[in-house]
Scaffold this active site. Sequence first.
Site, PDB file in Angstrom:
ATOM      1  N   ASP A 194      38.324   9.356  37.137  1.00  0.00           N
ATOM      2  CA  ASP A 194      37.924   8.859  35.820  1.00  0.00           C
ATOM      3  C   ASP A 194      38.707   9.632  34.770  1.00  0.00           C
ATOM      4  OD1 ASP A 194      36.734   8.241  33.413  1.00  0.00           O
ATOM      5  OD2 ASP A 194      34.732   8.932  33.971  1.00  0.00           O
ATOM      6  N   CYS A 207      25.308  10.401  28.592  1.00  0.00           N
ATOM      7  CA  CYS A 207      25.513   9.620  29.821  1.00  0.00           C
ATOM      8  C   CYS A 207      25.862  10.535  30.985  1.00  0.00           C
ATOM      9  CB  CYS A 207      26.593   8.552  29.624  1.00  0.00           C
ATOM     10  SG  CYS A 207      26.189   7.314  28.389  1.00  0.00           S
ATOM     11  N   HIS A 219      30.222  11.252  34.454  1.00  0.00           N
ATOM     12  CA  HIS A 219      29.619  10.313  33.501  1.00  0.00           C
ATOM     13  C   HIS A 219      28.895   9.232  34.292  1.00  0.00           C
ATOM     14  CE1 HIS A 219      29.571   7.068  30.457  1.00  0.00           C
ATOM     15  NE2 HIS A 219      29.777   8.001  29.544  1.00  0.00           N
ATOM     16  N   GLN A 255      38.438  10.730  29.419  1.00  0.00           N
ATOM     17  CA  GLN A 255      38.575  11.838  28.479  1.00  0.00           C
ATOM     18  C   GLN A 255      39.912  12.549  28.605  1.00  0.00           C
ATOM     19  OE1 GLN A 255      36.469  12.416  26.113  1.00  0.00           O
ATOM     20  NE2 GLN A 255      34.820  11.084  26.791  1.00  0.00           N
ATOM     21  N   LYS A 311      38.993   5.485  23.316  1.00  0.00           N
ATOM     22  CA  LYS A 311      39.093   6.944  23.231  1.00  0.00           C
ATOM     23  C   LYS A 311      40.549   7.378  23.046  1.00  0.00           C
ATOM     24  CE  LYS A 311      35.184   7.370  26.406  1.00  0.00           C
ATOM     25  NZ  LYS A 311      34.098   7.496  25.431  1.00  0.00           N
TER      26      LYS A 311
END
Length: 420
Positions: A209, A375, A132, A212, A235
Site C-alpha cells: 500500500d 482508519c 490502514h 502515503q 494524496k
Amino acid sequence: MTAVPSSPPALPRSIDLIRSEFPILGRQIGDRPLSYLDNSATAQTPNCVVDAMSDYYRTSNANVHRGVHTLSEEATGLYEGARDIVAEFIGADRREVIFTRNATEAVNVAAQAWCESHLGPGDRIVLTEMEHHSNIVPWYLAARRAGATLDWVPVDDEGRIDREAFTRALGRGPKAVAVTHVSNVLGTLNPVGDLVAEARSAGAMTLVDGAQATPRVKVDVKEVGADFYVFTGHKLYGPTGIGVLFGRREVLDVLEPFEGGGSMISKVGREKITFARPPAKFEAGTPMIAEAVGLGRAVEWINELGLDAIAARERALLDYALPKLDELPWITTFGPAPGPDREGIVSFEVEGIHPHDISEILDRHGVAVRAGHHCAQVLMERLGVPALTRASFAVYNTEEEVDRLVEGLLDCRRIFGLEG
C-alpha cells in the site's frame, strides 16, 4: 579529509510561489488564515491540475477507446498519456498500470481477483498492525469467503514492524502478505524491498500500500518487487476519484477480471466471452477520464519540483515540529525518531483532552488536522489509545503554520483549565 555533508535538494521555486499555485491556501477560517495540516487525508490541488481537467472538459470531452472522431481520439490520447506518465513515475510498464477509483478499490481488485483462484480453507494472509483499514478489510473479506485466516505481525514500541515476528509469520507458510510502505499514523517508512523479498522467498504473493509513500518517496516498483503496488491521486496533489493498481504483467495476465462490461472484452458471444489484455481487462466501462488527466498533470507537477526536494521540505518541517511538541510535557508523540525511516506525519495525544475537541479548537485557529482512529483501529489498540490527533505536512506548508498548531494546542489547555 572530513566529508562535507551534502545539502538537501532545493526546490526550484520559493515556498511563497508554490503556495500561490494553491488558491485555497489563501482562505480565511473565521478571522484566521488557513493552516492546512491534513495532507495525509487529502493534499490540496494546484491550479495546473484543475486547469488540465477543465481543459479536457472544455475542449476534448468524449468517451475513450470507442470512436474514431477527433474528440474521441483526443480524449483517448489524454487518458492513455496519463497512463504513460504514471507508469514512468513508478518505473512500470504501461500495461501494468490499471486505473481505479482510489487505493481502496485497487486493493479490493487485487485481493478479490487473486484470492478467488489462489486462496482456500486453512490458508494464511499476513498483515501488520500498522495497516490502514483499506489494507485490512479486503483481505478479511477474501479470507472469510475462502475459509482462510489473517496472521498479524506486531509493531514494536518505536513504531516499526517487528522483523523477527515477520520472519516467524512467513515460516507459517502464508499465501499472501500485504504491508504499507509508509504508515498513515506513525510516519514509519518501512523497508518494503526487504520485506517483499523475504515474503516472496517464502512463496507468498505480495501487495504494498503506497498511498502515503508516493507523495514523498521515490518508488520504483521493480526495486520494490511486489506483485501489486497501489496508490491514490488525491494524496498526490491530484484529484479524488482516481487511483492506481500496479500489477506485475505475468500476474495480471493470468488473473480473471474483477468486473465485467464494456472495454474489458475482446469478443462477446452467446456461448463464450474472451477478455482483453491488461490493463483493459481490469477497466470495465467508461473510466475516470478527467481524473486520470488530472493525475497525470499532478505527477508532472511533482516531477517539476522534484520528489527528493519535496521529501526534504517535509522532513525539515518534521524536524521543526517534533521538538516543539515533545517539549510540551502533556503531549505524547508516536512513531520513530526523525531519521531516514520517518516521513512528515505526526500523530500525538494531549493529556486530558479528546482528539475531536482538539481538532475543533484548532479549527478556530484556522489549523486543519485529522482527529480519530485514522482508519487504523488495530494500530490504535496496539498503541493503547482510542484516537489520536494527526498533523501531516506537504511541500507548501511553513514553519509559521507549525507555530500556529502549537499556539492552538496551548489554547486547548487553557480552554479545558489544564494550564500549569
